[in-house]
Design a protein around this motif. Structure first.
Motif, PDB file in Angstrom:
ATOM      1  N   GLU A 199      17.937  -8.638   2.131  1.00  0.00           N
ATOM      2  CA  GLU A 199      16.686  -8.256   1.481  1.00  0.00           C
ATOM      3  C   GLU A 199      15.795  -9.471   1.322  1.00  0.00           C
ATOM      4  N   VAL A 200      14.495  -9.250   1.494  1.00  0.00           N
ATOM      5  CA  VAL A 200      13.493 -10.284   1.301  1.00  0.00           C
ATOM      6  C   VAL A 200      12.389  -9.725   0.412  1.00  0.00           C
ATOM      7  N   SER A 201      12.230 -10.299  -0.776  1.00  0.00           N
ATOM      8  CA  SER A 201      11.168  -9.882  -1.706  1.00  0.00           C
ATOM      9  C   SER A 201      11.189  -8.378  -1.947  1.00  0.00           C
ATOM     10  N   ASN A 202      12.370  -7.826  -2.126  1.00  0.00           N
ATOM     11  CA  ASN A 202      12.521  -6.381  -2.313  1.00  0.00           C
ATOM     12  C   ASN A 202      12.345  -6.014  -3.782  1.00  0.00           C
ATOM     13  N   TYR A 203      11.196  -5.429  -4.107  1.00  0.00           N
ATOM     14  CA  TYR A 203      10.949  -4.992  -5.479  1.00  0.00           C
ATOM     15  C   TYR A 203      11.807  -3.789  -5.837  1.00  0.00           C
ATOM     16  N   GLY A 204      11.940  -2.856  -4.887  1.00  0.00           N
ATOM     17  CA  GLY A 204      12.786  -1.705  -5.169  1.00  0.00           C
ATOM     18  C   GLY A 204      12.437  -0.512  -4.302  1.00  0.00           C
ATOM     19  N   PHE A 205      13.034   0.633  -4.655  1.00  0.00           N
ATOM     20  CA  PHE A 205      12.897   1.855  -3.864  1.00  0.00           C
ATOM     21  C   PHE A 205      12.418   3.003  -4.746  1.00  0.00           C
ATOM     22  N   TYR A 206      11.374   3.668  -4.325  1.00  0.00           N
ATOM     23  CA  TYR A 206      10.997   4.951  -4.918  1.00  0.00           C
ATOM     24  C   TYR A 206      11.709   6.044  -4.125  1.00  0.00           C
ATOM     25  N   VAL A 207      12.451   6.890  -4.827  1.00  0.00           N
ATOM     26  CA  VAL A 207      13.110   8.029  -4.193  1.00  0.00           C
ATOM     27  C   VAL A 207      12.134   9.191  -4.213  1.00  0.00           C
ATOM     28  N   GLU A 208      11.792   9.706  -3.030  1.00  0.00           N
ATOM     29  CA  GLU A 208      10.836  10.804  -2.930  1.00  0.00           C
ATOM     30  C   GLU A 208      11.517  12.051  -2.380  1.00  0.00           C
ATOM     31  N   ARG A 209      11.060  13.204  -2.850  1.00  0.00           N
ATOM     32  CA  ARG A 209      11.676  14.473  -2.469  1.00  0.00           C
ATOM     33  C   ARG A 209      10.594  15.472  -2.064  1.00  0.00           C
ATOM     34  N   ARG A 210      10.953  16.306  -1.089  1.00  0.00           N
ATOM     35  CA  ARG A 210      10.089  17.407  -0.674  1.00  0.00           C
ATOM     36  C   ARG A 210      10.951  18.652  -0.512  1.00  0.00           C
ATOM     37  N   ILE A 211      10.442  19.787  -1.011  1.00  0.00           N
ATOM     38  CA  ILE A 211      11.208  21.033  -0.963  1.00  0.00           C
ATOM     39  C   ILE A 211      10.442  22.052  -0.136  1.00  0.00           C
ATOM     40  N   GLY A 224      15.343  -3.137  -6.715  1.00  0.00           N
ATOM     41  CA  GLY A 224      15.970  -3.875  -5.630  1.00  0.00           C
ATOM     42  C   GLY A 224      16.590  -5.176  -6.105  1.00  0.00           C
ATOM     43  N   HIS A 225      17.252  -5.880  -5.172  1.00  0.00           N
ATOM     44  CA  HIS A 225      17.905  -7.150  -5.483  1.00  0.00           C
ATOM     45  C   HIS A 225      17.019  -8.353  -5.184  1.00  0.00           C
ATOM     46  N   GLY A 226      15.768  -8.134  -4.789  1.00  0.00           N
ATOM     47  CA  GLY A 226      14.881  -9.260  -4.517  1.00  0.00           C
ATOM     48  C   GLY A 226      15.190  -9.887  -3.180  1.00  0.00           C
ATOM     49  N   ASN A 227      15.945 -10.981  -3.211  1.00  0.00           N
ATOM     50  CA  ASN A 227      16.354 -11.684  -1.996  1.00  0.00           C
ATOM     51  C   ASN A 227      17.876 -11.731  -1.948  1.00  0.00           C
ATOM     52  N   SER A 228      18.412 -11.344  -0.815  1.00  0.00           N
ATOM     53  CA  SER A 228      19.870 -11.324  -0.674  1.00  0.00           C
ATOM     54  C   SER A 228      20.236 -11.450   0.792  1.00  0.00           C
ATOM     55  N   GLN A 254      10.334   1.908   0.248  1.00  0.00           N
ATOM     56  CA  GLN A 254      10.755   0.551  -0.105  1.00  0.00           C
ATOM     57  C   GLN A 254       9.511  -0.300  -0.329  1.00  0.00           C
ATOM     58  N   VAL A 255       9.443  -0.958  -1.500  1.00  0.00           N
ATOM     59  CA  VAL A 255       8.256  -1.722  -1.882  1.00  0.00           C
ATOM     60  C   VAL A 255       8.625  -3.192  -2.044  1.00  0.00           C
ATOM     61  N   ASP A 256       7.830  -4.078  -1.423  1.00  0.00           N
ATOM     62  CA  ASP A 256       8.013  -5.515  -1.590  1.00  0.00           C
ATOM     63  C   ASP A 256       7.324  -5.980  -2.859  1.00  0.00           C
ATOM     64  N   ASP A 258       5.024  -8.035  -3.121  1.00  0.00           N
ATOM     65  CA  ASP A 258       3.589  -8.192  -2.924  1.00  0.00           C
ATOM     66  C   ASP A 258       2.869  -6.861  -2.767  1.00  0.00           C
ATOM     67  N   GLY A 259       3.596  -5.751  -2.963  1.00  0.00           N
ATOM     68  CA  GLY A 259       2.978  -4.431  -2.907  1.00  0.00           C
ATOM     69  C   GLY A 259       3.055  -3.743  -1.562  1.00  0.00           C
ATOM     70  N   GLN A 260       3.436  -4.457  -0.522  1.00  0.00           N
ATOM     71  CA  GLN A 260       3.593  -3.797   0.774  1.00  0.00           C
ATOM     72  C   GLN A 260       4.793  -2.853   0.721  1.00  0.00           C
ATOM     73  N   PHE A 261       4.714  -1.776   1.505  1.00  0.00           N
ATOM     74  CA  PHE A 261       5.788  -0.789   1.441  1.00  0.00           C
ATOM     75  C   PHE A 261       6.045  -0.201   2.821  1.00  0.00           C
ATOM     76  N   GLU A 262       7.206   0.443   2.928  1.00  0.00           N
ATOM     77  CA  GLU A 262       7.598   1.097   4.167  1.00  0.00           C
ATOM     78  C   GLU A 262       8.501   2.271   3.828  1.00  0.00           C
ATOM     79  N   TYR A 263       8.344   3.368   4.583  1.00  0.00           N
ATOM     80  CA  TYR A 263       9.162   4.557   4.352  1.00  0.00           C
ATOM     81  C   TYR A 263      10.400   4.547   5.242  1.00  0.00           C
TER      82      TYR A 263
END
Length: 360
Positions: A199-211, A224-228, A254-256, A258-263
């Motif tokens: 992990e690099v600069s990992n702020y954490g994960f938003y869990v999203e759901r769709r039904i 997240g664990h930040g850097n690992s 997944q959000v860094d 610095d605010g950048q994110f990826e699904y």
């Protein structure tokens, strides 16, 4: 005559002792969005003159990617060149065999560019690479072309390649999820599990759901664990399946820092009840709201009515056609007096009654 001689000596000394040093300056290293599995490292090449403005005939240099970085299939691009193509013969390329990135500029005609006594950007280098699971690095290239700067008289100007900054000496290569899965258990919940390798600069994960192909909603945040540099395991349990459907899809945002994110990729669980059922409301007793849950093994037209203990209809809480799956309806009894009530689900195939208590 003496003044002219002194001036000539000073100019000669300036030419002899002119120094132009070069350095690398880290800009960023982040995942590309929305390109899955790709990241881009950006850095500037800068130079500085110790003898005022120097017009440049030749500037050539090169850096090198280490073997780990080369294994990530990098592609290199160049921008913000100090030396315009209209005035300079330009070579900018990447050699995959040894990771050499060279940038050479030789004046042809037109206007010469100038390196100042403050740091001047020579070129911006961007390296897009396949997201990996280890650290890479950049070093000064020791072969040809060697570092060379020549002034307008084609006199070689001495100088050095300054130390590589820490951000480029050890470059954490952001990693994609190595695993993400969802599993429904018989206790009526969905367990989500995922693993990261590094992990690099990992702020954490938003869990999203769709039904049932409805809108995506965020249902939880996992820090997240930040850097690992070692694998990290994560999990989340979705206990709220009474949300009106049978096809549950999940993804991670997944959000860094610095605010950048990826699904992440989407995982899916199909949950179809095996029988009709009306659950006990919760909470019970309640004030003033309570939730009534019911499950349907197939699409069903139904009605849920609320009655007082005299058998009088107080409210129709739900009515219509519902898809197979787990559903819930919320009763707000703010306008009702304290006491016991009955709620009844009615359909052509299923009828069930339960009791609840309102205490104010």
């Amino acid at each position: 005559m003496k003044k002219a001689l002194i001036l000539l000596i000073l100019l000669s000394a300036q030419m002899i002792f002119a120094v132009v040093d070069t350095r690398l300056v880290y800009v960023s290293n982040a995942r590309d969005f929305p390109s899955p599995g790709l990241s881009t490292l950006v850095f500037d090449v800068e130079a500085i003159s110790n003898s005022g403005n120097v017009q440049i005939n030749v500037f050539q240099d090169a850096v090198q990617l280490d073997a780990t970085f080369r294994a990530q299939n990098p592609t290199v691009s160049f921008s913000n060149q100090l030396f315009p193509l209209s005035d300079y013969n330009t070579t900018q390329d990447y050699r995959a065999s040894d990771g050499r990135i060279r940038y050479t500029y030789t004046f042809t005609s037109g206007t010469r560019s100038t390196i100042n006594n403050t740091y001047t950007r020579i070129v911006t280098i961007s390296i897009q690479y396949t997201t990996g699971s280890s650290n890479g690095s950049i070093i000064w290239f020791t072969g040809l072309p060697n570092y060379t700067v020549a002034d307008l008289n084609n006199q070689i100007i001495t100088g050095i390649e300054l130390a590589i900054p820490a951000e480029l000496g050890i470059i954490p290569l952001p990693v994609e999820l190595s695993a993400f899965n969802a599993k429904y258990d018989e206790k009526g919940k969905v367990d989500l599990n995922w693993v990261t390798k590094t992990e690099v600069s990992n702020y954490g994960f938003y869990v999203e759901r769709r039904i049932n192909e409805d809108e995506w909603t965020s249902i939880a945040f996992i820090e997240g664990h930040g850097n690992s540099n070692s694998p990290k395991q994560y999990s989340y349990t979705d206990n709220d399946l009474f949300a009106g459907g049978s096809k549950f899809q999940y993804r991670l945002k997944q959000v860094d820092t610095d605010g950048q994110f990826e699904y992440s990729d989407v995982v899916e669980v199909e949950i179809v009840p095996t029988k009709f059922e009306l659950s006990q409301n919760y909470p019970n007793p309640f004030n003033p709201s309570t939730t009534i849950r019911f499950s349907l093994p197939k699409e069903t037209s139904l009605k849920i009515n609320i009655y007082n203990m005299l058998g009088e209809l107080v409210e129709t809480l739900a009515e219509g056609t519902y898809e197979a799956g787990y559903h819930k309806a919320t009763l707000n009894a703010s306008s009702l007096p304290s006491g016991a009530y009955v709620y009844r689900i009615e359909s052509s195939e299923f009828t069930q009654v339960r009791k609840m208590v309102l205490i104010k």
